[in-house]
Design an enzyme around this catalytic site. Sequence first.
Site, PDB file in Angstrom:
ATOM      1  N   ARG A  15     -28.685 -20.784 -10.174  1.00  0.00           N
ATOM      2  CA  ARG A  15     -29.287 -19.500 -10.514  1.00  0.00           C
ATOM      3  C   ARG A  15     -28.508 -18.085 -10.061  1.00  0.00           C
ATOM      4  NH1 ARG A  15     -35.274 -21.138  -8.863  1.00  0.00           N
ATOM      5  NH2 ARG A  15     -34.044 -22.465  -7.590  1.00  0.00           N
ATOM      6  N   GLY A  78     -31.079 -34.915  -4.264  1.00  0.00           N
ATOM      7  CA  GLY A  78     -32.265 -34.564  -3.655  1.00  0.00           C
ATOM      8  C   GLY A  78     -32.198 -34.232  -1.896  1.00  0.00           C
ATOM      9  N   THR A  79     -33.274 -33.537  -1.647  1.00  0.00           N
ATOM     10  CA  THR A  79     -33.108 -33.142  -0.280  1.00  0.00           C
ATOM     11  C   THR A  79     -33.225 -34.347   0.629  1.00  0.00           C
ATOM     12  OG1 THR A  79     -35.626 -32.776  -0.529  1.00  0.00           O
ATOM     13  CG2 THR A  79     -33.884 -30.797  -0.546  1.00  0.00           C
ATOM     14  N   ASN A 226     -32.499 -17.733  -4.188  1.00  0.00           N
ATOM     15  CA  ASN A 226     -32.028 -18.514  -5.292  1.00  0.00           C
ATOM     16  C   ASN A 226     -31.258 -17.624  -6.353  1.00  0.00           C
ATOM     17  OD1 ASN A 226     -33.247 -20.762  -4.517  1.00  0.00           O
ATOM     18  ND2 ASN A 226     -35.273 -20.258  -4.949  1.00  0.00           N
ATOM     19  N   ARG A 331      -5.691   3.986   8.784  1.00  0.00           N
ATOM     20  CA  ARG A 331      -5.602   2.741   8.206  1.00  0.00           C
ATOM     21  C   ARG A 331      -5.211   1.714   9.303  1.00  0.00           C
ATOM     22  NH1 ARG A 331      -1.279   3.818   4.109  1.00  0.00           N
ATOM     23  NH2 ARG A 331      -1.261   1.851   3.960  1.00  0.00           N
ATOM     24  N   TYR A 364       0.645  13.170   6.618  1.00  0.00           N
ATOM     25  CA  TYR A 364       0.874  11.412   6.404  1.00  0.00           C
ATOM     26  C   TYR A 364       1.753  11.122   7.435  1.00  0.00           C
ATOM     27  CZ  TYR A 364       2.522   6.953   5.650  1.00  0.00           C
ATOM     28  OH  TYR A 364       2.517   5.452   5.835  1.00  0.00           O
ATOM     29  N   ALA A 378       0.722  21.298   9.282  1.00  0.00           N
ATOM     30  CA  ALA A 378       0.005  21.161   8.433  1.00  0.00           C
ATOM     31  C   ALA A 378       1.096  20.768   7.303  1.00  0.00           C
ATOM     32  CB  ALA A 378      -0.840  22.370   7.749  1.00  0.00           C
ATOM     33  N   ALA A 421       9.245  25.398  10.598  1.00  0.00           N
ATOM     34  CA  ALA A 421       8.553  25.055   9.328  1.00  0.00           C
ATOM     35  C   ALA A 421       9.310  24.585   8.115  1.00  0.00           C
ATOM     36  CB  ALA A 421       7.609  26.028   8.947  1.00  0.00           C
ATOM     37  N   ARG A 438      17.309  24.533   7.179  1.00  0.00           N
ATOM     38  CA  ARG A 438      16.839  25.228   5.902  1.00  0.00           C
ATOM     39  C   ARG A 438      17.808  26.273   5.462  1.00  0.00           C
ATOM     40  NH1 ARG A 438      11.337  27.586   8.431  1.00  0.00           N
ATOM     41  NH2 ARG A 438      12.704  29.334   8.843  1.00  0.00           N
TER      42      ARG A 438
END
Length: 454
Positions: A15, A78-79, A226, A331, A364, A378, A421, A438
């Site tokens: 079931r 059976g049992t 069940n 993670r 990340y 950031a 930055a 940069r």
Amino acid sequence: MSYSAVILAAGKGVRMHSQIPKVLHRVAGKPMVWYVIKAVKEAGIDDITLVVGHGRKLVEETLADENLRFVVQEQQLGTGHALMQAQSSINPAHTLVVLAGDTPLLQGKTLKELLNYHQQQQARATVLSAVLPDPYGYGRIIRQADGLERIVEEKDASPEEKEIAEINTGMYCFQAGAVFSALSRVECSNAQGEYYLTDVLPLLQQDGHNVAVLAVDEIDQIHGINNRVQLSQAEAIIRQRHNRDLMKNGVTIMAPETTFIDSTVKIGLDTVIYPFTIIEGQTTIGENCTIGPYTRINDAFIGNHVVIESSRIKEARIGNYCNIGPYAYLRPEADLHENVKVGDFVEIKKSVIGSGSKIPHLSYVGDSLLGKNVNIGAGTITCNYDGKNKHRTILEDGVFIGSNTNLVAPVTIGENSVTGAGSTIAHDVPAHTLAVERAEQKHIRKTNKNNPGK
Ligand code: UD1
Ligand code: CA
């Protein structure tokens, strides 16, 4: 007195409509049979045999660490037949507890009461019964003047017998030798053509042995699962119990009805769990923490005085006084030492973050080693994957990473160095150095002063 237990768990559980054997369906993070085993151990019984059949390989694998003996019932006849399979592994002089594997709500204290009553009554067999408002489906207890006459299954019962509210919980205590010798005389002439374990009771009675019945008060404990509706009901009860235990031991759970904490989770004193929080698996949380709202944590170790808000924590380690979220994603193998700040929209994977370091926004960090008091601006990303391999980023103590830096691994930045930055840092930077990568900012005069944009 020496004790053994046999847990019957060979049935398929038709079931449930499932590929998974019934006893392995999870309730509050653990297979339902795990709770039966736990109750048996709590009652002081270590000699435990599990009768397996359907999906036995998976059952044996899942329970490999539980120190059980497995016996196989090839065909489910059976049992009574199921218990017979355990005969050669049980010392006939022992007191034997027999249970089903699908009753996860059973508690150790109830088994202790059963054992005590069995001894008090000097019985050869004691059946645990319960009086249910709706006894449908269970075997009914037919009593006679001096105790139990027999148990009749729903499918074999007369209309009058079906009126009886006292049912067989399927939990018993036997004198082992007596039950096995009676089992050899059990026949299968009933509606299901099965060898019913319950049929040993009149046989023992007829042999002049004392067969006792103990009615359990807390009927919650005896429900067999069940189908999946009953599974969810058991889940709710077990979670409630665990939440209550945590609260009794000094954890504040603001809204237990929206808080889902697995049975395996440990939480320390004065920690507060805000609503809509899920804590799963082998998670340990220390004292004085604030967890949630809207947080999911699994298999993590969290120290003391930690604040976590609206975040996902998976197989990570978080030291004392850390501050996480909102909206952080830690993670596997993220390992945060003390007093680390991980802010909004930050993902950390397989990295050690030294104490006092801060990754406050939009970053990340993967496969990295950060020393103490590192600050990450950031929008910083560790470029740890070259399409084939993962590489390491090492940021030594006191490093300051300017906003929106790309750290192309493998790369090491020496102590107290700074990146400008917007730099893409692909080469190692020595200590105490400013690294800028940069193009120079150019100002190009527009040709059409009167028509902006052209
Ligand atoms: C059994 C009892 C019933 C009781 C009910 C309580 C019998 C004949 N009936 O009925 O009186 O009210 O439990 O829940 O015992 N199993 C095996 N091998 C088998 C058959 C069953 O290992 O051949 C295991 C099942 O996996 C299960 C347990 O025994 O864990 C009980 O079997 P189940 O078929 O659910 O018995 P019920 O019909 O519920
Ligand atoms: Ca059943």
